[in-house]
Design a protein around this motif. Sequence first.
Motif, mmCIF file in Angstrom:
data_model
loop_
_atom_site.group_PDB
_atom_site.id
_atom_site.type_symbol
_atom_site.label_atom_id
_atom_site.label_comp_id
_atom_site.label_asym_id
_atom_site.label_seq_id
_atom_site.Cartn_x
_atom_site.Cartn_y
_atom_site.Cartn_z
ATOM 1 N N SER A 80 9.170 -4.069 4.894
ATOM 2 C CA SER A 80 9.207 -5.413 5.190
ATOM 3 C C SER A 80 7.807 -5.738 5.500
ATOM 4 O O SER A 80 7.476 -6.973 5.221
ATOM 5 N N MET A 81 6.962 -5.034 6.119
ATOM 6 C CA MET A 81 5.421 -5.575 6.359
ATOM 7 C C MET A 81 4.829 -5.580 5.018
ATOM 8 O O MET A 81 3.821 -6.402 5.035
ATOM 9 N N SER A 84 10.201 -6.019 12.682
ATOM 10 C CA SER A 84 10.155 -5.969 14.142
ATOM 11 C C SER A 84 11.125 -5.045 14.820
ATOM 12 O O SER A 84 11.185 -4.603 15.701
ATOM 13 N N VAL A 85 12.779 -5.607 13.954
ATOM 14 C CA VAL A 85 13.737 -4.894 14.504
ATOM 15 C C VAL A 85 13.708 -3.359 14.052
ATOM 16 O O VAL A 85 13.813 -2.622 15.060
ATOM 17 N N PRO A 96 12.214 -13.656 7.292
ATOM 18 C CA PRO A 96 13.051 -12.588 7.355
ATOM 19 C C PRO A 96 12.378 -11.261 7.410
ATOM 20 O O PRO A 96 12.851 -10.415 8.134
ATOM 21 N N PHE A 97 11.489 -11.030 6.812
ATOM 22 C CA PHE A 97 10.777 -9.679 6.406
ATOM 23 C C PHE A 97 10.151 -9.479 7.738
ATOM 24 O O PHE A 97 10.021 -8.170 8.147
ATOM 25 N N ILE A 125 12.699 2.198 15.997
ATOM 26 C CA ILE A 125 11.821 3.558 16.042
ATOM 27 C C ILE A 125 11.532 3.647 17.151
ATOM 28 O O ILE A 125 11.413 4.891 17.762
ATOM 29 N N MET A 126 10.882 2.833 18.127
ATOM 30 C CA MET A 126 10.408 3.285 19.328
ATOM 31 C C MET A 126 11.533 3.704 20.485
ATOM 32 O O MET A 126 11.294 4.519 21.319
ATOM 33 N N ILE A 127 12.591 3.063 20.109
ATOM 34 C CA ILE A 127 13.866 3.557 21.118
ATOM 35 C C ILE A 127 14.136 4.989 20.821
ATOM 36 O O ILE A 127 14.479 5.709 21.577
ATOM 37 N N ARG A 128 14.065 5.366 19.426
ATOM 38 C CA ARG A 128 14.394 6.888 19.181
ATOM 39 C C ARG A 128 13.292 7.833 19.518
ATOM 40 O O ARG A 128 13.682 8.948 19.118
#
Length: 130
Positions: free
Chosen positions: A7-8, A41-42, A35-36, A47-50
């Motif tokens: 996406s980035m 971001s999502v 959208p990308f 990733i950070m939560i995991r």
Amino acid sequence: MLICIFSMAVSFGATMGATFAKGYHYEKELTYGSPFVILASVMFFIIMIRVNDGNFQPSDRRKRIIDLFCNCSFGIYLIHILFLDNYKKYMEPTDFTAWIAIPGLTFVIAAVSFVCVLIMRQTTIGKKIT
């Protein structure tokens, strides 16, 4: 992580392609509503939560630092655009190479915004706003 990177890459590629095609710096593909950018971001948030299965336990000292920045994050978000807009008013995107401007601006604008929010939070109304 692959979706985030993809996406980035699409956002950066679309911005670069549009910039070359139009002949001037074109930022529409990098806006918060793209959208990308949203997808990247999502995915980064997920990733950070995991990280460490969601069991991030910083030391007390690190927790205080994280709490300080977290408490100021909304205020930084609100005020950073003032500094970014002023930079854009007096500087052209081609005045600096992106390799210097992007990390430099990110650091300087975040630091100045953080200091302003810290100062604002010394007042009652500043605490309510930020």
